[in-house]
Write a protein that holds these residues in place. Structure first.
Motif: not given
Length: 780
Positions: A628-657
């Motif tokens: 389907s073709t659209v005229e309005t702007a849609l939200k974009t998403y970043s490309d996939m990137t490879e990262v190691p198999l780990e993440y911080d439990i206390f992330s920036d996002l958690n701080l914001y929460l």
């Protein structure tokens, strides 16, 4: 043409009207050919006055025949020249000038020699004339049809097999000439071939060797023998004369005479046994042909002294049967001989049948031992008929014989032998358990228990699995069976040995190498792993109408766990709403725009793509993509990137929460006041940032469907595309023994924006010697 037939209307053909003709009292009349033609002066009709024979009118054989006539019209007088063409019909049959054709052919004529024959004649022309010839069935001759410059057909007689006058002196053939009319007519003639004799047969005596016993002191002139030689030729080629050859000694020619015409051999001088006991002569018979041929025979005349006692044989001892491995010089029989005559007539010679592996040894006067002279082999000769012959030295000699039968006993001296030292057996995967793979039969020429074979597989373990769990062999006949169904994607080949052992004492055995090759079968259907379909097989995508030419719209990726040709996948459109708008790469599955969208293009495009493997028959899978073709702007998403198999439990996002929770507590009272208002209102969708011009944005809210796949690891990374929308971690981890991997989809954290509510799904994928990879997909 028959008499009275109307062939034309002259008035009409000359352009005259009958009413005008009668009004002006004009008359038609013929000046020439009134014998055959007649005209009605009133009506102008032209009749046949007499039957017309084309072959009589036109003696010369031409392609056209005309009757010329002059027509005169009176009042006023006018004259016309008219030609009436006479067409040929097939009213004549082919005919040979002679009913019998005589040919004299020598029997020495080479094959393929050609003989001209008198051709048949047919007064008709064209296709009604002679068209072909046929020769009656025979084994010596054939015909070859030739065409003359004038189109006439004639035949040559071809010799296809050499003639033999002595076999058949006269050949009677029938030749048929057939014209090309409808229906065809034919005529026949006889061909009488007389075979002329050549001197190709040499004289032959009744026997090659003659042995004559002649008593000494036979009277002079007495007939010894009458030789008879024959010659199959005829005439002078068969007239014979006899004479001694140069190999006949002068003594023999002085003692015996030979009649050159009759072939009679008579006594010429007195014969003395003590002077000369054996006479040998070679006699030649020669014909009187131009190139004369001859034959010869040998005559042996034995002079006798009235030997009237036969020798005698007596078997004193005989051992049968004996083992085939008895040593050389073993005595198997004792024989005695005797003769009541005296002198040379009492001297005895003893011998056995030629070429046998036995010999006679004299042990004492007139006693002989029959011994083994060569090693024996029952598999070559199981028994021997031994004929012992004793002959005295009289003239003619007298003899006696005795036959004994020696039987050999078998021993286990032959190893079982397979016809091949190495067997390569192809087996198609998905075979039925218990299927016959091959028959491995060995041969043992021994007898009885020494010949009875037992087959078994020499045990060999492969990854804690014995061969007896995979294959079975019939111990009696060597039939090899599969005990399980093989999968090429798991097992590709097996190598083991099969032994054949006889039942002798001691047993003998041999083995053969067996190589089982599992053949791949196209038994795995391609599976489309990208774009992923959460439900059904339809994928919905939205793209900006401002997309450039050559933009990647979607990428179809399919995997096939088969091998080689069966796993090669190509992509094709089954349905394309606008063939000028999108293109599909048949090898990598990329769908790109072929041009920019215009205002005329439909807003909804339906693409159906089929992924087909290269097997026989081919297997396939399809996916439907709704764009389907659209005229309005849609939200974009970043490309996939490879990262190691780990993440911080206390992330920036958690701080914001945490900060957000504190702010909510502080503003709790204000929130209570406006809660009712907020509940009554619908949340407005936030405006997303304008999409990147070359990006492809998907708004489906899908997860990896709960399923299990077994596939090659070529495109496993495509499975991550399904989770890019929800910001999840896609992890591929090995299961025990490292032979498979689990691809898992889990949320980044509970605090991520737009976290999917669906349960995490798993995908089991085949892999070999690879490490786990982690990819992080996050939202801007």
């Amino acid at each position: 043409m028959e008499e009275g037939s109307v062939v034309a209307n002259l008035a009409t053909d000359l352009g005259l009207d009958l009413r005008t003709l009668n009004k002006r009292k004009m008359r038609l009349d013929l000046i020439a050919n009134k014998k055959y033609l007649e005209v009605n002066k009133e009506t102008g009709e032209l009749y046949i006055a007499e039957k017309i024979d084309r072959e009589y009118l036109c003696i010369t054989k031409t392609s056209s025949c005309y009757l010329k006539m002059d027509v005169i019209i009176e009042n006023p007088i006018r004259m016309f020249n008219i030609e009436l063409e006479i067409l040929d019909i097939n009213d004549n049959a082919p005919r040979f000038r002679r009913e019998t054709i005589y040919l004299d052919i020598s029997e020495s004529t080479p094959v393929r020699e050609r003989f001209s024959l008198t051709n048949a004649v047919d007064p008709d022309i064209g296709s009604n004339s002679v068209n072909t010839y046929h020769l009656g069935e025979n084994e010596h001759f054939d015909i070859e049809i030739q065409s003359g410059r004038d189109g006439s057909k004639f035949a040559d007689l071809i010799l296809k097999k050499a003639l033999d006058r002595e076999e058949l002196a006269v050949h009677n053939l029938i030749i048929t000439a057939v014209d090309g009319g409808v229906p065809p007519r034919s005529g026949t003639a006889s061909i009488l071939v007389r075979v002329l004799d050549t001197n190709d047969n040499a004289p032959r005596f009744d026997k090659k060797n003659y042995t004559i016993n002649l008593s000494e002191n036979s009277p002079i002139g007495s007939l010894v023998l009458k030789l008879n030689a024959t010659d199959l030729d005829e005439g002078s080629n068969s007239e014979l004369e006899y004479f001694f050859s140069l190999y006949t000694s002068e003594k023999t020619q002085e003692t015996f005479s030979l009649n050159p015409n009759t072939g009679e051999v008579r006594v010429k001088e007195m014969i003395n046994y003590e002077d000369f006991r054996i006479y040998e002569m070679e006699i030649i018979a020669k014909d009187k042909g131009v190139n004369s041929l001859s034959g010869q025979c040998k005559v042996t005349i034995l002079v006798t002294d009235m030997n009237d006692n036969h020798p005698e044989i007596s078997i004193k001892s005989f051992h049968s049967p004996i083992k085939e491995d008895v040593p050389v010089d073993t005595v198997i029989a004792v024989i005695s001989v005797s003769d009541k005559d005296s002198g040379d007539n009492g001297q005895l010679d003893i011998h056995i049948s030629d070429q046998l592996p036995f010999a006679l040894k004299e042990s004492s006067d007139n006693y002989y031992e029959l011994v083994v002279a060569e090693p024996l082999d029952r598999e070559k000769v199981p028994e021997y008929d031994i004929t012992i012959t004793v002959i005295d030295r009289g003239s003619p000699p007298l003899s006696d014989n005795e036959t004994i039968t020696l039987e050999l006993l078998d021993i286990n001296d032959n190893v079982p032998q397979f016809p091949q030292s190495f067997y390569t057996i192809p087996v198609m995967e998905n075979n039925a358990p218990g299927a016959l793979l091959s028959s491995l039969t060995a041969l043992d020429p021994d007898l009885h228990e020494n010949q009875y074979l037992v087959y078994f597989i020499i045990e060999k373990e492969i990854v804690n699995t014995s061969m007896s769990m995979l294959f079975s062999i019939n111990p009696e006949n060597g039939n090899l069976y599969a005990l399980k169904t093989f999968d090429y994607e798991i097992e590709k080949e097996f190598l083991f040995h099969v032994e054949a052992r006889d039942s002798g004492l001691p047993p003998l055995s041999s083995n053969v190498t067996v190589h089982i090759i599992i053949m791949d079968q196209n038994d795995n259907t391609p599976m489309i792993v990208s774009p992923w379909r959460a439900h059904g097989s339809v994928v919905e995508e939205k793209i900006p109408r401002s997309t450039d030419k050559g933009t990647l719209v979607a990428k179809v990726i399919a995997i096939d766990s088969d091998s080689t040709q069966n796993s090669r996948i190509t992509y094709q459109f089954l349905q394309n709403t606008d063939a000028t708008l999108f293109s599909l790469d048949q090898y990598n599955g990329e769908i790109r725009t072929m041009r920019m969208f215009s205002y005329r293009d439909a807003r909804h495009q339906r693409l159906v793509v089929i992924a087909k493997d290269n097997g026989e028959p081919a297997l396939s899978a399809t996916v439907t993509i709704k764009l389907s073709t659209v005229e309005t702007a849609l939200k974009t998403y970043s490309d996939m990137t490879e990262v190691p198999l780990e993440y911080d439990i206390f992330s920036d996002l958690n701080l914001y929460l945490v900060i957000g929770l504190g702010s909510v507590s502080f503003l709790l009272l204000i929130t209570i006041l406006v809660t009712v208002v907020l509940k009554c209102q619908n949340p407005k969708p936030s405006k997303a940032a304008p999409p990147c011009r070359n990006s492809v944005i998907s708004e489906r809210n899908s997860t990896v469907a709960d399923s299990t796949l077994v596939s090659n690891d070529a495109y496993w990374y495509s499975l991550f595309l399904a989770e890019t929308r929800k910001g999840k971690l896609v992890v591929r981890q090995p299961v025990p023994k490292g032979t498979r991997y689990i691809v898992s989809s889990i949320p980044r954290s509970t605090g991520l924006t737009e976290t999917s509510d669906s349960a995490a799904s798993t995908l089991q994928v085949m892999a070999f010697k690879e490490t786990a990879v982690l990819r992080r997909v996050s939202n801007h």
